[in-house]
Write a protein that holds these residues in place. Structure first.
Motif, PDB file in Angstrom:
ATOM      1  N   ILE A  88       0.882  -1.175   0.000  1.00  0.00           N
ATOM      2  CA  ILE A  88       0.000   0.000   0.000  1.00  0.00           C
ATOM      3  C   ILE A  88       0.915   1.218   0.000  1.00  0.00           C
ATOM      4  CG2 ILE A  88      -1.775   1.282   1.261  1.00  0.00           C
ATOM      5  CD1 ILE A  88      -2.630  -1.407   2.499  1.00  0.00           C
ATOM      6  N   ALA A  89       0.622   2.157  -0.897  1.00  0.00           N
ATOM      7  CA  ALA A  89       1.517   3.306  -1.026  1.00  0.00           C
ATOM      8  C   ALA A  89       0.724   4.558  -1.343  1.00  0.00           C
ATOM      9  CB  ALA A  89       2.540   3.056  -2.131  1.00  0.00           C
ATOM     10  N   GLU A  90       1.314   5.666  -0.997  1.00  0.00           N
ATOM     11  CA  GLU A  90       0.806   6.963  -1.433  1.00  0.00           C
ATOM     12  C   GLU A  90       1.594   7.336  -2.675  1.00  0.00           C
ATOM     13  OE1 GLU A  90      -0.623  11.048   0.706  1.00  0.00           O
ATOM     14  OE2 GLU A  90       1.292  10.202   1.341  1.00  0.00           O
ATOM     15  N   ILE A  91       0.885   7.628  -3.748  1.00  0.00           N
ATOM     16  CA  ILE A  91       1.548   7.985  -4.998  1.00  0.00           C
ATOM     17  C   ILE A  91       1.105   9.379  -5.434  1.00  0.00           C
ATOM     18  CG2 ILE A  91       1.695   5.581  -5.729  1.00  0.00           C
ATOM     19  CD1 ILE A  91      -0.611   6.169  -7.711  1.00  0.00           C
ATOM     20  N   THR A  92       1.929  10.014  -6.240  1.00  0.00           N
ATOM     21  CA  THR A  92       1.509  11.258  -6.892  1.00  0.00           C
ATOM     22  C   THR A  92       1.113  10.911  -8.315  1.00  0.00           C
ATOM     23  OG1 THR A  92       3.783  11.752  -7.562  1.00  0.00           O
ATOM     24  CG2 THR A  92       3.011  12.723  -5.512  1.00  0.00           C
ATOM     25  N   VAL A  93      -0.015  11.453  -8.735  1.00  0.00           N
ATOM     26  CA  VAL A  93      -0.516  11.219 -10.086  1.00  0.00           C
ATOM     27  C   VAL A  93      -0.590  12.564 -10.799  1.00  0.00           C
ATOM     28  CG1 VAL A  93      -2.367  10.246 -11.483  1.00  0.00           C
ATOM     29  CG2 VAL A  93      -1.889   9.287  -9.222  1.00  0.00           C
ATOM     30  N   SER A  94       0.158  12.684 -11.896  1.00  0.00           N
ATOM     31  CA  SER A  94       0.138  13.920 -12.687  1.00  0.00           C
ATOM     32  C   SER A  94      -0.586  13.641 -13.993  1.00  0.00           C
ATOM     33  CB  SER A  94       1.566  14.384 -12.988  1.00  0.00           C
ATOM     34  OG  SER A  94       2.279  14.583 -11.795  1.00  0.00           O
ATOM     35  N   THR A  95      -1.552  14.483 -14.312  1.00  0.00           N
ATOM     36  CA  THR A  95      -2.282  14.324 -15.571  1.00  0.00           C
ATOM     37  C   THR A  95      -2.057  15.545 -16.439  1.00  0.00           C
ATOM     38  OG1 THR A  95      -4.266  15.275 -14.552  1.00  0.00           O
ATOM     39  CG2 THR A  95      -4.065  12.890 -14.537  1.00  0.00           C
ATOM     40  N   ASN A  96      -1.833  15.294 -17.708  1.00  0.00           N
ATOM     41  CA  ASN A  96      -1.639  16.372 -18.685  1.00  0.00           C
ATOM     42  C   ASN A  96      -2.366  15.944 -19.947  1.00  0.00           C
ATOM     43  OD1 ASN A  96      -0.841  18.545 -20.158  1.00  0.00           O
ATOM     44  ND2 ASN A  96       1.358  18.173 -19.981  1.00  0.00           N
ATOM     45  N   GLY A  97      -3.618  16.384 -20.069  1.00  0.00           N
ATOM     46  CA  GLY A  97      -4.444  15.927 -21.183  1.00  0.00           C
ATOM     47  C   GLY A  97      -4.719  14.439 -21.022  1.00  0.00           C
ATOM     48  N   GLN A  98      -4.327  13.649 -22.035  1.00  0.00           N
ATOM     49  CA  GLN A  98      -4.542  12.202 -22.001  1.00  0.00           C
ATOM     50  C   GLN A  98      -3.425  11.463 -21.268  1.00  0.00           C
ATOM     51  OE1 GLN A  98      -7.351  10.566 -23.258  1.00  0.00           O
ATOM     52  NE2 GLN A  98      -8.060  12.690 -23.390  1.00  0.00           N
ATOM     53  N   HIS A  99      -2.322  12.163 -20.966  1.00  0.00           N
ATOM     54  CA  HIS A  99      -1.164  11.504 -20.362  1.00  0.00           C
ATOM     55  C   HIS A  99      -1.273  11.503 -18.839  1.00  0.00           C
ATOM     56  CE1 HIS A  99       0.796  11.319 -24.249  1.00  0.00           C
ATOM     57  NE2 HIS A  99       0.517  12.598 -24.436  1.00  0.00           N
ATOM     58  N   VAL A 100      -1.038  10.335 -18.262  1.00  0.00           N
ATOM     59  CA  VAL A 100      -1.052  10.181 -16.808  1.00  0.00           C
ATOM     60  C   VAL A 100       0.302   9.630 -16.372  1.00  0.00           C
ATOM     61  CG1 VAL A 100      -2.162   9.081 -14.835  1.00  0.00           C
ATOM     62  CG2 VAL A 100      -3.537   9.725 -16.828  1.00  0.00           C
TER      63      VAL A 100
END
Length: 494
Positions: A88-100
């Motif tokens: 189990i982890a805390e992650i950062t998710v960056s979205t830029n348009g269709q890119h994750v």
């Protein structure tokens, strides 16, 4: 990249494990815990134009073939580097348009398979992908990968692993550049980038190779040698390539430079040999093109005979700067022994060694075959294969320069036969033209050595559809600490 730390100058990596933060916290990010481990995001932390960044608590369910952790987030499947199943982890998710893009920020629950990477450059470099797994987990991951890929053809044998999964590379190449303080640095490029990482030791390199290039880096200032800059086209020394004969102890150093004029080359060679008398040959390779290729076409021997020799499976091979020679000789002996065993040679067979390179596997097979025919497109490699044949007193092997597929088609047209075809294609696998020529020639047995089981599966399907059966599969861990795995397949004519 790997084990046994050796005089590292760099501080410990920022990426730590088990409830510690992975990397530095960005401005404006929160570490507020998410509601559930199903990948629901917390609030948006930062917005830059269309780019949004959020944190999420997730559970890793399994791994991709590239060793990335698979998690669910907002109904999407994400692939997260350095995450293991059950964590189990805390992650950062960056979205830029269709890119994750996602990356681990903090591990909340740690897997028993996790270990601290012995290499301080591991999270920057990317050349190794599995150092955060212990050896047993790496073995299990590679076995599972092969088992899943090869399901249509049967159950593979247990993977052949390495007792000491470090220091194994007999060939290493290092790039030089300048840091922001205009100091000369040497190292490797970060994966999928042109960012040079300054390092002094790669744990899968031969340790002697790393000692040598570090000496060269230290000598550059006193000899007024500037590292080459790909953007400006200025500078002189691009790379250093070191090849080590693991059995012979012979060492080749190749200085890849941008110009044919090497002022003070004699003194440089003397100084380098004084520091490392174990070096047996030094070459200058000129590469003045704007290219990602390491070696250029022009070569000059500065010291020694320009080649080294090494022993593999009891036979001696001459290795030049451009020769392809297997990177991990310890595991290569296991790989080739299995391939020869699968060929079931009795001393009467005609064997074709397709993609023969400098003749290694064909010459080893010649000890148990009636006749070996090696075919290779690269004329320099064919020349090396002929020399290696003479060096080992082999009388029943012949080597030809040309396309292996066309060669076999011509054999079939003349009504000639081959009992066994041994094929060891590049990572892209074989094309249909080559495979159709094998089918046309109709050998009783094919031994397919693959460095990319994904393309091997594609090629096996073609052979099965055209009259062959897969009778055996043997994975070999040729590249510990990385996701790469080799596989030997035995294929019989129905």
């Amino acid at each position: 990249m790997n084990k046994n730390k050796k005089n590292r100058n760099k501080p410990g990596n920022k990426h730590n494990h088990s409830n510690k933060t992975y990397g530095e916290k960005r401005s404006g990010q929160t570490t507020k815990k998410n509601e559930k481990s199903q990948g629901k995001p917390t609030k948006t932390n930062k917005r830059h134009g269309n780019k949004q960044s959020v944190t999420a608590e997730v559970t890793c369910s399994s791994l991709t073939q590239e060793g990335k952790g698979i998690v669910q987030w907002k109904g999407k499947q994400l692939e997260v580097e350095h995450l293991l199943p059950g964590e189990i982890a805390e992650i950062t998710v960056s979205t830029n348009g269709q890119h994750v893009h996602s990356k681990v920020k903090r591990i909340i629950k740690t897997s028993d398979d996790r270990t601290k990477p012995p290499c301080v450059y591991y999270y920057e470099c990317g050349g190794c992908q599995l150092q955060h797994m212990n050896n047993q987990a790496q073995e299990r991951f590679k076995q599972d990968t092969i088992d899943q890929l090869m399901k249509p053809f049967g159950k593979p044998e247990p993977i052949l692993t390495m007792d000491n999964p470090y220091d194994y590379r007999n060939k290493s190449h290092i790039t030089f550049g300048l840091n922001k303080d205009r100091q000369i640095i040497g190292g490797l490029y970060a994966q999928n980038s042109h960012q040079l990482i300054s390092m002094d030791r790669c744990l899968i390199h031969d340790p002697k190779a790393d000692e040598i290039w570090n000496t060269i880096k230290d000598m550059m200032k006193s000899f007024k040698i500037q590292p080459y800059n790909e953007d400006t086209g200025r500078g002189f020394l691009r790379h250093v390539l070191v090849k080590v004969g693991k059995v012979s102890g012979e060492i080749m150093v190749v200085l890849v430079v941008a110009s044919t004029i090497f002022k003070g080359s004699n003194n440089f060679v003397k100084a380098l040999r004084k520091a490392h008398p174990e070096i047996t040959t030094i070459l200058m390779n000129v590469n003045n093109r704007k290219t990602s290729m390491v070696l250029g076409d022009q070569e000059k021997v500065l010291f020694g005979k320009g080649t080294i020799t090494d022993t593999l499976c009891g036979m001696k091979f001459e290795i030049s700067a451009k020769s392809f020679y297997q990177i991990n000789p310890v595991q290569t002996e296991k790989l080739y022994a299995k391939a020869i065993e699968m060929a079931q040679l009795t001393g009467r067979e005609t064997v074709i060694d397709a993609y023969c390179g400098i003749g290694t596997i064909g010459l080893i097979a010649s000890q148990k075959a009636g006749k070996v025919i090696g075919v290779e497109l690269n004329k320099d490699a064919v020349r090396d294969a002929i020399r290696n044949s003479k060096r080992n007193g082999v009388k029943n092997a012949r080597f030809h320069q040309g396309d292996s597929g066309e060669f076999m088609m011509e054999m079939a047209a003349r009504g000639e036969k081959a009992d066994v075809v041994i094929m060891d294609p590049p990572r892209s696998g074989s094309d249909e033209a080559f495979l159709s020529s094998v089918v046309k020639l109709k050998p009783k047995r094919i031994v397919y050595v693959s460095c990319n089981p994904v393309t091997q599966v594609r090629d096996l399907k073609y052979l099965v559809q055209n009259g062959y059966d897969v009778k055996g599969l043997q994975p070999v861990d040729m590249f510990p600490q990385t996701v790469h795995v080799e596989c030997v397949a035995l294929i019989d004519l129905k």
